[in-house]
Structures are given as structure tokens and as C-alpha cells.
Design a protein around this motif. Sequence first.
Motif, short mmCIF file in Angstrom:
data_model
loop_
_atom_site.label_atom_id
_atom_site.label_comp_id
_atom_site.label_asym_id
_atom_site.label_seq_id
_atom_site.Cartn_x
_atom_site.Cartn_y
_atom_site.Cartn_z
N GLN A 35 40.05 43.80 36.60
CA GLN A 35 38.72 43.80 37.22
C GLN A 35 38.73 42.95 38.49
OE1 GLN A 35 39.17 43.37 33.81
NE2 GLN A 35 38.54 45.47 33.44
N GLY A 36 39.55 41.90 38.50
CA GLY A 36 39.67 41.06 39.69
C GLY A 36 40.28 41.82 40.86
N VAL A 37 41.28 42.62 40.59
CA VAL A 37 41.89 43.45 41.65
C VAL A 37 40.86 44.43 42.21
CG1 VAL A 37 43.64 45.19 42.15
CG2 VAL A 37 44.22 43.23 40.71
N LEU A 38 40.08 45.02 41.32
CA LEU A 38 39.03 45.95 41.76
C LEU A 38 38.03 45.24 42.66
CD1 LEU A 38 37.61 48.71 41.61
CD2 LEU A 38 36.48 47.92 39.51
N LEU A 39 37.67 44.00 42.31
CA LEU A 39 36.75 43.22 43.14
C LEU A 39 37.32 42.96 44.52
CD1 LEU A 39 34.18 41.44 43.48
CD2 LEU A 39 35.54 39.54 42.55
N VAL A 40 38.58 42.57 44.59
CA VAL A 40 39.22 42.29 45.88
C VAL A 40 39.27 43.54 46.75
CG1 VAL A 40 41.38 41.59 47.01
CG2 VAL A 40 40.58 40.37 44.97
N VAL A 41 39.66 44.65 46.17
CA VAL A 41 39.75 45.91 46.92
C VAL A 41 38.37 46.34 47.42
CG1 VAL A 41 40.29 48.37 46.77
CG2 VAL A 41 41.82 46.68 45.72
N ALA A 42 37.35 46.25 46.54
CA ALA A 42 35.99 46.63 46.93
C ALA A 42 35.46 45.73 48.04
CB ALA A 42 35.06 46.57 45.71
N GLY A 213 49.51 33.29 44.57
CA GLY A 213 49.46 34.55 45.31
C GLY A 213 50.45 34.57 46.46
N MET A 214 50.56 33.44 47.19
CA MET A 214 51.51 33.37 48.31
C MET A 214 52.95 33.35 47.82
SD MET A 214 49.66 33.61 50.91
CE MET A 214 50.98 33.37 52.10
N LEU A 215 53.18 32.72 46.67
CA LEU A 215 54.54 32.70 46.12
C LEU A 215 54.99 34.09 45.69
CD1 LEU A 215 54.45 29.42 43.97
CD2 LEU A 215 55.64 29.78 46.13
N LEU A 216 54.02 34.95 45.37
CA LEU A 216 54.34 36.33 44.99
C LEU A 216 54.35 37.22 46.23
CD1 LEU A 216 52.17 36.59 41.75
CD2 LEU A 216 54.65 36.33 41.91
N CYS A 217 54.98 36.71 47.28
CA CYS A 217 55.18 37.47 48.53
C CYS A 217 53.87 37.82 49.24
CB CYS A 217 55.98 38.74 48.25
SG CYS A 217 57.58 38.44 47.49
N GLY A 220 50.58 39.11 46.19
CA GLY A 220 50.11 38.64 44.89
C GLY A 220 48.70 38.11 44.91
N ILE A 221 48.18 37.78 46.12
CA ILE A 221 46.82 37.27 46.21
C ILE A 221 45.81 38.29 45.73
CG2 ILE A 221 46.35 38.04 48.57
CD1 ILE A 221 45.47 34.62 47.09
N PHE A 222 46.15 39.57 45.82
CA PHE A 222 45.27 40.63 45.30
C PHE A 222 45.08 40.47 43.79
CE2 PHE A 222 46.34 42.58 49.30
CZ PHE A 222 45.24 43.37 49.60
N PHE A 223 46.09 39.97 43.12
CA PHE A 223 46.05 39.85 41.67
C PHE A 223 45.55 38.48 41.20
CE2 PHE A 223 49.28 42.93 42.83
CZ PHE A 223 48.98 44.00 42.01
N ALA A 225 43.51 36.22 43.18
CA ALA A 225 42.31 35.69 43.85
C ALA A 225 41.14 35.52 42.89
CB ALA A 225 41.91 36.61 45.01
N SER A 226 40.96 36.44 41.96
CA SER A 226 39.79 36.40 41.08
C SER A 226 39.82 35.22 40.11
CB SER A 226 39.68 37.70 40.28
OG SER A 226 40.82 37.89 39.46
N PHE A 227 40.98 34.59 39.93
CA PHE A 227 41.05 33.43 39.03
C PHE A 227 40.11 32.32 39.49
CE2 PHE A 227 43.12 29.32 37.91
CZ PHE A 227 42.89 29.38 36.53
N ALA A 228 39.89 32.22 40.80
CA ALA A 228 39.04 31.17 41.35
C ALA A 228 37.58 31.32 40.92
CB ALA A 228 39.13 31.17 42.87
N TYR A 229 37.17 32.53 40.50
CA TYR A 229 35.78 32.78 40.13
C TYR A 229 35.50 32.53 38.64
CZ TYR A 229 36.21 35.36 44.51
OH TYR A 229 36.48 35.72 45.81
N LEU A 230 36.54 32.43 37.84
CA LEU A 230 36.35 32.36 36.39
C LEU A 230 35.83 31.02 35.88
CD1 LEU A 230 39.44 34.43 35.19
CD2 LEU A 230 37.06 35.16 35.43
N PRO A 231 36.21 29.87 36.47
CA PRO A 231 35.61 28.61 36.00
C PRO A 231 34.10 28.57 36.13
CG PRO A 231 37.60 28.16 37.23
CD PRO A 231 37.31 29.63 37.41
#
Length: 256
Positions: A35-42, A213-217, A220-223, A225-231
Motif C-alpha cells: 500500500q505504501g508503494v501505491l501511495l508513492v506512485v499515486a 531506500g538509498m542503500l537499495l540503489c 528502494g525509496i519507493f518501497f 518511504a511509507s515507513f515514515a508515516y506509520l508511527p
Amino acid sequence: MNFSSVLSRIERNNPLDFGNIFSKSIDLFKKTWGQGVLLVVATIILMIPAMIILYIPIIGAAVVGSNNPEMQAGNVSPWTMLPFFLLLIPVMLVMQTGMLGLMAGYYKMVHKRDMDMETPTGDMFVFLKGVYLKKLFTLSFFSIGIALLATLLCYFPVIYVSVPLAFVSVVFAFNPELSPKEIIKLCFKLGNKKWLISFGLIFISGFLAQLVGMLLCGIGIFFTASFAYLPVYQVYKETVGFEDEDEIGQIGISEV
């Protein structure tokens, strides 16, 4: 829930544990990264036309300047950028309205995944409908206005208001029947009560999301980024809770 009910839950000021919320956010991310990837793409799709609109007057000024010897010599009039600044605020409002609606839909999907329920892709766009757009636009206007005012009052107020404003989308997502003023009041009440732990969680989770995300080339930020919204969701869940959870609890009590 009505305004008084949400406010009373915030006023209870349930103690929160940083490590516990962070751990729960990681567990929830494992269930909601799709769902986080979908949010980033949208969000990117939403930003593309807005950026094109903003760059039109810049490109126009560049074309005029290429045919004007005085402008080529560096004598650029500030009036040439007037169309850009006239478009900036309306475009920002439209973008913020769309992003707020997407974020609210994302949090509804996160809650469903948290409850192990199915999450249709259309849930992401459930708030981008006529019945909610006016309220989203008003919330966006308030948010941008508060952020701009904080910026004018030097840097520290920006840091302070960043926490209450981070709760706007999650409070709206689970209380869309409330007025924009009531939602903003609840966000600041919740942000004030849980400012330090919320700021720490937002900062650490955002930093880790960017770093991993940056370490994953970079891609990876697409995958991540949404972690920041979960807290933010976890703080709201631990402090206010949800009506459906109350109903389940009441069913369990009545059965006993």
C-alpha cells in the motif's frame, strides 16, 4: 466518533512507549509496504501535472529572455516571474488537497491491514470524491496557512507545528464527519500531548526510510518511504483508538 469523544480520549493522555510503537511500526510496515508503494506512485502521478503547470511561466520567461538582449545581459525584471508566483499558491493548494486525500485513504488501508482485512486498491482514492473535496481543500488551506505563518516566525515554530500537522490526514481519515476546524484543534491537542515522542518517531522513521531506500540503489525509496508515516498511525491508535475496535471489545464483553 464525535469531537468530544475524540478530545476526551486525547485528554486521558495514555502513556506511550517509544520502543513499543517503533517495533509495532516495523511489524505493520511488513504488512503494508505494498500500500505504501501505491501511495508513492499515486503521489508522483499527482505531482507531475502540477510541476508542468508551474514550469510553464518559467519556460515562457526563458524564451522571452532569449530574444531580449537586455535580459540576456542580466537585467531581468522581477515581473517576468509574476505568473509563477500567481500560480504557486493555487497549485500548492490543489496538490496539498490531493495528497491529503491520498494519505487519508492510505491510513484507512493501513488500518484494514492492521485488522487483517482485505484492502481493495480503490480504498486509496475513497476520499478524493466530491463529498470530501471541500473539506480536504479547507484543511489544506489551514495547513499551508499555519506552515507559512510558522515560517515567518523563524525556524523553531516550523519544527513545532510539523508534529500537529502530521496528524491531519490520520485524524481526518478516521473522523471525516468532523469539521475542518475541529480536526485542526484535535491535531494540535494530540500533537501537544504527544509532541516529543511523536517528533522522535517521525524523525527516526523518516531518516531510516531515506537511508535504507538509498542503500537499495535509490529505487528502494519507493518501497521504504511509507515507513515514515506509520508511527503517526500508531500514536493515534494508542491514544485515540478506533470505533470498530470498541465494538469488537463490547461484543467480547457481552459474550462473557
